[in-house]
Design an enzyme around this catalytic site. Structure first.
Site, PDB file in Angstrom:
ATOM      1  N   GLN A 267      29.992  56.759  -6.845  1.00 27.10           N
ATOM      2  CA  GLN A 267      30.104  55.316  -7.035  1.00 27.10           C
ATOM      3  C   GLN A 267      31.320  54.963  -7.878  1.00 27.10           C
ATOM      4  O   GLN A 267      32.016  53.989  -7.613  1.00 27.10           O
ATOM      5  CB  GLN A 267      28.836  54.771  -7.688  1.00 27.10           C
ATOM      6  N   HIS A 270      34.725  54.174  -6.280  1.00 29.09           N
ATOM      7  CA  HIS A 270      34.971  52.936  -5.531  1.00 29.09           C
ATOM      8  C   HIS A 270      36.015  52.071  -6.226  1.00 29.09           C
ATOM      9  O   HIS A 270      36.978  51.630  -5.614  1.00 29.09           O
ATOM     10  CB  HIS A 270      33.676  52.140  -5.372  1.00 29.09           C
ATOM     11  N   GLU A 335      21.666  48.694  -7.339  1.00 31.18           N
ATOM     12  CA  GLU A 335      22.012  48.704  -5.916  1.00 31.18           C
ATOM     13  C   GLU A 335      21.481  49.984  -5.268  1.00 31.18           C
ATOM     14  O   GLU A 335      20.816  49.953  -4.235  1.00 31.18           O
ATOM     15  CB  GLU A 335      23.529  48.614  -5.772  1.00 31.18           C
ATOM     16  N   HIS A 336      21.811  51.114  -5.860  1.00 31.46           N
ATOM     17  CA  HIS A 336      21.350  52.418  -5.369  1.00 31.46           C
ATOM     18  C   HIS A 336      20.512  53.085  -6.451  1.00 31.46           C
ATOM     19  O   HIS A 336      20.958  53.188  -7.598  1.00 31.46           O
ATOM     20  CB  HIS A 336      22.529  53.350  -5.049  1.00 31.46           C
ATOM     21  N   ASP A 369      25.352  55.854   2.573  1.00 32.35           N
ATOM     22  CA  ASP A 369      26.581  55.097   2.805  1.00 32.35           C
ATOM     23  C   ASP A 369      27.071  55.234   4.239  1.00 32.35           C
ATOM     24  O   ASP A 369      27.735  54.332   4.755  1.00 32.35           O
ATOM     25  CB  ASP A 369      27.689  55.585   1.865  1.00 32.35           C
ATOM     26  N   HIS A 428       5.961   7.100   7.878  1.00 34.25           N
ATOM     27  CA  HIS A 428       5.364   8.394   8.193  1.00 34.25           C
ATOM     28  C   HIS A 428       3.878   8.213   8.543  1.00 34.25           C
ATOM     29  O   HIS A 428       3.384   8.761   9.535  1.00 34.25           O
ATOM     30  CB  HIS A 428       5.480   9.346   6.994  1.00 34.25           C
TER      31      HIS A 428
END
Length: 438
Positions: A267, A270, A335-336, A369, A428
């Site tokens: 990670q 990235h 996230e992971h 991934d 209505h």
């Protein structure tokens, strides 16, 4: 920064009284942009909306250092995609095809179907599921190219039944990436434009003479892309405002330290803002992982990015037990999430917030991934508390179906009448009352 730089990993202890404050400081990240970025993006959006193709061409030449005179030079045809698929190596082609097949099999299980039922009073109620007409997918280009992002965005859209998928991908210096184009061919992308940045988002959101206006835009990008997506939301749908990539690993101290070192690096490589967190009850084991990270760092091409990411945003968190580790993870909502433990199934039921859960020592997040099957477009920055991975459901919309018979309209009408008059909405009430039989 050299590849031999020293890693300085923050150490936290979940049992300390100030741990909540320390964790909050660790996770802090400015979600989208500052005023200067907003000003730049707003100007680009307005210009593209006003001048269309001409503005897109100008911004592409400026930011991607290209020299094109017409939007047609920025559009790729199906033959060019197929040629790219033919150019890549057999090994790459087989890997892309295998990954695509796994992604497609998983997402085919997600597709919703229309349904109806008839109530006891004869009322027919139901839900009609319809695919979106046009979807734009943004595929990053620049520091790295992501054929996997093509598969993860385009395949669920195709499974949902989207009829027209328009892919935009920046090509700095006009350099095309064959793997990305090959992935587009395999995934069934319908149109490709080699544009990026806020100008690509504007083109998809507003439409130009050459680029169709879409119903939804998905896919990650840099801060200008994220800001542009936020700005056009409402005119079009978006998947999410993605933050930096992140991983949290819960370890019992029995996994090979080299494995977890590389999982954390996966990670961190990235970008500099990515976040890698290890949670473990064994401080001696965390020392071993830290030593493995220092040993393996010089072997990686993106060691400078990894070093900055680890030193600025990574942390090792000591806990009293694996149960406390889960509590920490639920606070982070990563996230992971890797459960690198002997019996992950015993922990998974306690996980409340995570984009994706990778269970067991052999389940590297990297498999998710590329080729596990589930989508790798996941909620970041704690948004897993209320959002989900990208899926087929993101490319479908649901319409309610309501049908009353003469008798059931008369039977149910008084309920609507009472509630409408209680809200002071006389029209209505009378609309319902007209259909009540005497």
């Amino acid at each position: 920064m050299s590849a031999s730089a020293t890693l300085k990993i923050k150490r936290l202890n979940a049992s300390q009284s100030d741990f909540p404050e320390q964790l909050q400081a660790l996770l802090a990240w400015e979600s989208v942009s500052d005023s200067k970025v907003n000003q730049v993006v707003d100007a680009i959006l307005a210009d593209v909306r006003e001048r269309g193709d001409a503005a897109v061409v100008e911004y592409t030449n400026k930011f991607d250092l290209t020299q094109v005179s017409d939007i047609a030079q920025l559009q790729l045809n199906h033959k060019q995609l197929q040629d790219a698929l033919n150019r890549i190596s057999d090994t790459e082609r087989k890997a892309l095809i295998a990954a695509a097949a796994r992604v497609r099999r998983f997402h085919e299980r997600q597709a919703d179907k229309s349904w109806q039922y008839t109530d006891d009073d004869g009322t027919v109620l139901g839900q009609k599921v319809t695919p979106l007409d046009k979807v734009g997918i943004y595929v990053p280009g620049g520091k790295a190219s992501y054929p996997s992002s093509v598969l993860m965005n385009a395949i669920p859209a195709k499974v949902a039944g989207v009829s027209d998928i328009i892919m935009v991908v920046p090509t700095p210096n006009g350099q095309l990436n064959d793997l990305v184009l090959a992935a587009a061919a395999i995934a069934g992308v319908d149109q490709v434009f080699t544009i990026g940045g806020a100008q690509a988002i504007a083109a998809l959101a507003y439409g130009t003479a050459s680029i169709p206006k879409v119903d939804k835009i998905t896919g990650p990008g840099n801060i200008f892309v994220a800001t542009a997506k936020k700005a056009v939301f409402g005119l079009v749908g978006i998947d999410m405002i993605a933050g930096p990539s992140e991983i949290l690993i819960i370890a019992d101290g029995k996994t090979d330290p080299d494995w977890l070192a590389m999982d954390l690096f996966s990670q961190a490589e990235h970008d500099q803002q990515a976040q890698s967190i290890l949670v473990c009850p064994d401080p001696q084991y965390m020392d071993k992982v830290a030593a493995a990270m220092q040993k393996l760092l010089p072997t990686l091409e993106r060691s400078d990015i990894i070093t900055e990411s680890i030193n600025s945003r990574a942390a090792f968190i000591q806990v009293d037990s694996l149960e406390q580790a889960i509590e920490v993870s639920n606070l982070v909502a990563p996230e992971h999430l890797e459960l690198s433990v002997a019996e992950p199934q015993k922990l998974v039921d306690s996980v409340r917030h995570a984009g994706a859960i990778f269970m067991g020592r052999y389940t590297a997040e990297a498999l998710g991934d590329y080729c596990a099957g589930p989508n790798h477009v996941l909620p970041t920055s704690g948004t897993a508390r209320f959002s989900s991975p990208l899926g087929v459901y993101d490319f479908q919309k649901r319409s309610s179906i309501v049908y009353f018979t003469e008798q059931s309209a008369s039977d149910v009408g008084p309920i609507a009448s009472v509630l409408a008059r209680g809200e002071g909405l006389t029209a209505h009430a009378r609309s319902a009352e007209y259909r009540i039989k005497d």
